[in-house]
Write a protein that holds these residues in place. Structure first.
Motif, PDB file in Angstrom:
ATOM      1  N   SER A   2       0.838  -1.200   0.000  1.00 32.24           N
ATOM      2  CA  SER A   2       0.000   0.000   0.000  1.00 32.24           C
ATOM      3  C   SER A   2       0.875   1.254   0.000  1.00 32.24           C
ATOM      4  O   SER A   2       2.047   1.210   0.392  1.00 32.24           O
ATOM      5  CB  SER A   2      -0.907   0.013   1.222  1.00 32.24           C
ATOM      6  OG  SER A   2      -0.219   0.533   2.336  1.00 32.24           O
ATOM      7  N   SER A   3       0.305   2.369  -0.480  1.00 32.34           N
ATOM      8  CA  SER A   3       1.062   3.615  -0.556  1.00 32.34           C
ATOM      9  C   SER A   3       1.540   4.059   0.826  1.00 32.34           C
ATOM     10  O   SER A   3       2.627   4.588   0.979  1.00 32.34           O
ATOM     11  CB  SER A   3       0.198   4.721  -1.145  1.00 32.34           C
ATOM     12  OG  SER A   3      -0.575   4.225  -2.185  1.00 32.34           O
ATOM     13  N   ALA A   6       4.551   2.126   1.859  1.00 32.29           N
ATOM     14  CA  ALA A   6       5.701   2.649   1.108  1.00 32.29           C
ATOM     15  C   ALA A   6       6.199   3.938   1.758  1.00 32.29           C
ATOM     16  O   ALA A   6       7.408   4.149   1.899  1.00 32.29           O
ATOM     17  CB  ALA A   6       5.313   2.897  -0.351  1.00 32.29           C
ATOM     18  N   LEU A   7       5.265   4.806   2.177  1.00 34.10           N
ATOM     19  CA  LEU A   7       5.655   6.083   2.799  1.00 34.10           C
ATOM     20  C   LEU A   7       6.415   5.849   4.104  1.00 34.10           C
ATOM     21  O   LEU A   7       7.490   6.416   4.322  1.00 34.10           O
ATOM     22  CB  LEU A   7       4.406   6.939   3.054  1.00 34.10           C
ATOM     23  CG  LEU A   7       4.647   8.302   3.717  1.00 34.10           C
ATOM     24  CD1 LEU A   7       5.513   9.187   2.836  1.00 34.10           C
ATOM     25  CD2 LEU A   7       3.333   8.998   4.037  1.00 34.10           C
ATOM     26  N   VAL A  65       6.703   5.752  -5.117  1.00 37.45           N
ATOM     27  CA  VAL A  65       5.506   4.903  -5.044  1.00 37.45           C
ATOM     28  C   VAL A  65       4.457   5.590  -4.164  1.00 37.45           C
ATOM     29  O   VAL A  65       3.273   5.669  -4.511  1.00 37.45           O
ATOM     30  CB  VAL A  65       5.858   3.510  -4.453  1.00 37.45           C
ATOM     31  CG1 VAL A  65       4.599   2.711  -4.146  1.00 37.45           C
ATOM     32  CG2 VAL A  65       6.758   2.743  -5.413  1.00 37.45           C
ATOM     33  N   ALA A  66       4.924   6.156  -3.045  1.00 35.64           N
ATOM     34  CA  ALA A  66       4.004   6.771  -2.083  1.00 35.64           C
ATOM     35  C   ALA A  66       3.302   7.995  -2.670  1.00 35.64           C
ATOM     36  O   ALA A  66       2.083   8.105  -2.621  1.00 35.64           O
ATOM     37  CB  ALA A  66       4.749   7.145  -0.803  1.00 35.64           C
ATOM     38  N   SER A  68       2.781   8.863  -5.634  1.00 35.02           N
ATOM     39  CA  SER A  68       1.950   8.683  -6.825  1.00 35.02           C
ATOM     40  C   SER A  68       0.476   8.567  -6.415  1.00 35.02           C
ATOM     41  O   SER A  68      -0.408   8.802  -7.222  1.00 35.02           O
ATOM     42  CB  SER A  68       2.403   7.455  -7.619  1.00 35.02           C
ATOM     43  OG  SER A  68       2.182   6.282  -6.891  1.00 35.02           O
ATOM     44  N   LYS A  69       0.240   8.202  -5.156  1.00 36.52           N
ATOM     45  CA  LYS A  69      -1.142   8.025  -4.687  1.00 36.52           C
ATOM     46  C   LYS A  69      -1.525   8.994  -3.564  1.00 36.52           C
ATOM     47  O   LYS A  69      -2.658   9.430  -3.477  1.00 36.52           O
ATOM     48  CB  LYS A  69      -1.336   6.589  -4.167  1.00 36.52           C
ATOM     49  CG  LYS A  69      -1.172   5.512  -5.213  1.00 36.52           C
ATOM     50  CD  LYS A  69      -2.463   5.232  -5.961  1.00 36.52           C
ATOM     51  CE  LYS A  69      -2.255   4.285  -7.110  1.00 36.52           C
ATOM     52  NZ  LYS A  69      -1.806   2.942  -6.667  1.00 36.52           N
ATOM     53  N   ILE A  70      -0.569   9.299  -2.679  1.00 32.54           N
ATOM     54  CA  ILE A  70      -0.902  10.091  -1.483  1.00 32.54           C
ATOM     55  C   ILE A  70      -0.799  11.598  -1.766  1.00 32.54           C
ATOM     56  O   ILE A  70       0.052  12.028  -2.546  1.00 32.54           O
ATOM     57  CB  ILE A  70       0.045   9.717  -0.319  1.00 32.54           C
ATOM     58  CG1 ILE A  70      -0.039   8.213  -0.049  1.00 32.54           C
ATOM     59  CG2 ILE A  70      -0.299  10.487   0.944  1.00 32.54           C
ATOM     60  CD1 ILE A  70       0.975   7.714   0.952  1.00 32.54           C
TER      61      ILE A  70
ATOM     62  N   LYS B  53       5.655  14.180  -8.877  1.00 30.81           N
ATOM     63  CA  LYS B  53       4.274  13.740  -8.612  1.00 30.81           C
ATOM     64  C   LYS B  53       3.409  13.922  -9.869  1.00 30.81           C
ATOM     65  O   LYS B  53       2.619  13.047 -10.230  1.00 30.81           O
ATOM     66  CB  LYS B  53       3.703  14.544  -7.447  1.00 30.81           C
ATOM     67  CG  LYS B  53       2.200  14.506  -7.340  1.00 30.81           C
ATOM     68  CD  LYS B  53       1.713  13.784  -6.128  1.00 30.81           C
ATOM     69  CE  LYS B  53       0.193  13.761  -6.101  1.00 30.81           C
ATOM     70  NZ  LYS B  53      -0.333  12.877  -5.096  1.00 30.81           N
TER      71      LYS B  53
END
Lengths: 120, 157
Positions: A2-3, A6-7, A65-66, A68-70, B53
Motif C-alpha cells: 500500500s502507498s 511505502a511512505l 511509489v508513495a 503517486s497516490k498520497i 508527482k
C-alpha cells in the motif's frame, strides 16, 4: 504494497541513510575524504557508505511509489518524522549526545507530524 | 532580508567578517549571493517534488505494464518525472553552493519552507483539500525545525 506502507518504509530508510552516511564519512571509521579527489574512492571501502547508497536508492523509489497516490500536503510534511528517527539512530550508531533543548524541538516536530497524520 | 542578515551576523560573530573578506576578493560576475542560492535551492527542491508527482500521476493513467522493470522505466521516463529529478539535482547543487558560504545551522531551518511550498503546490496543482488541522500540523513542524536551530545556536554560544 500500500502507498502508506511505502511512505513509512521510505521515511525510516531515509533516516537510516543519513546516519549511515555520517557513520561512513566520520574519521573514526578510517575512511575520511582528504583534499585530493582520488581519496574519495576510499569511501567506497566503507560498508556504511554502501548501506547509505542502498537505503537512499530504496527510500527514493518508495517515496515515488508513495506520492503517486498520497496527497503531497500529507506525505511531504510526514518526512518530519525523520528528525526523531535520525536523533534516535545517531545515539545508538554515532554515540551522539542529544541535549534536552534539542529533544524539546524534536518533540514539537513529531507533534506536528502527529497532527498531520490525524488530518488524513 | 536585512533583518535576517543582521541576526545571522550576531549569531556567528567574527566568522562573518572573514567570510565577507573572502567573498570580496572574488570577481563580481562569479559572486552568486548565498541568499539567492538558498532561495533557489529551496524553490527547485519543491518544484522537483511536485514535478515528479505530476509525472507519476500522468503515468498512472497511461499504459499498464506487466513487468516490474518495464513499469519502473515507464515511470522514470515520464518527461515530468525526469525533469523533476534533474531539477531536484540542480537544487541540491545550489544548496551545496549556499552551504559553502553560510553556516549550515543558519541555512538549515530555511528548508522547512519546503513543507509550506510543497503543500501550497499540492493545493494549486492537484486540487488537494488542505484542512485547517493539516495547516496547523505543518505550522507546528516548521516551528519545531526553527526551535531545533535555536537549540543549536545556544549550545554553541
Amino acid at each position: 504494497m500500500s502507498s502508506m506502507t511505502a511512505l513509512w518504509i521510505s521515511i525510516v530508510l531515509g533516516s537510516c541513510a543519513q546516519v549511515f552516511l555520517k557513520k561512513g564519512v566520520s574519521p573514526q571509521s578510517g575512511s575520511t575524504p582528504g583534499s585530493a579527489p582520488a581519496s574519495y574512492l576510499t569511501l567506497l571501502r566503507s560498508p556504511w557508505v554502501w548501506a547509505w547508497g542502498v537505503c537512499f536508492f530504496l527510500a527514493t523509489g518508495l517515496w515515488m511509489v508513495a506520492i503517486s497516490k498520497i496527497e503531497m500536503s500529507y506525505a511531504f510534511p510526514m518526512l518530519g518524522l525523520g528528525y526523531l528517527l535520525a536523533a534516535v539512530l545517531s545515539i545508538f550508531l554515532l554515540k551522539e549526545h542529544v541535549s534536552f533543548r534539542r529533544w524539546a524541538a524534536i518533540v514539537v516536530i513529531t507533534l506536528g507530524v502527529a497532527i498531520i497524520y490525524g488530518s488524513a | 532580508m536585512g533583518g535576517l542578515i543582521k541576526t545571522e551576523a550576531m549569531a556567528t560573530g567574527g566568522a562573518v567578517s572573514l567570510e565577507t573578506a573572502a567573498q570580496e576578493q572574488r570577481p563580481e560576475a562569479l559572486r552568486l549571493s548565498w541568499a539567492w542560492a538558498a532561495c533557489g535551492a529551496i524553490l527547485l527542491a519543491s518544484c522537483g517534488h511536485l514535478l515528479i508527482k505530476l509525472g507519476l500521476v500522468a503515468a498512472l493513467h497511461g499504459t499498464a505494464y506487466p513487468g516490474l522493470l518495464e513499469r519502473i522505466l515507464h515511470y522514470l521516463l515520464q518527461p515530468a518525472v525526469a525533469a523533476g529529478l534533474v531539477i531536484y539535482g540542480l537544487g541540491t547543487l545550489l544548496w551545496i553552493s549556499a552551504v559553502s558560504r553560510r553556516n549550515i545551522s543558519f541555512l538549515y531551518p530555511l528548508t522547512a519552507l519546503n513543507y509550506v511550498l510543497v503543500s501550497v503546490g499540492g493545493k494549486v496543482l492537484f486540487g488537494e483539500n488542505i484542512s485547517t488541522g493539516r495547516w496547523i500540523g505543518i505550522a507546528v513542524v516548521v516551528a519545531g525545525v526553527a526551535l531545533l536551530q535555536l537549540s543549536v545556536t545556544e549550545e554553541k554560544a
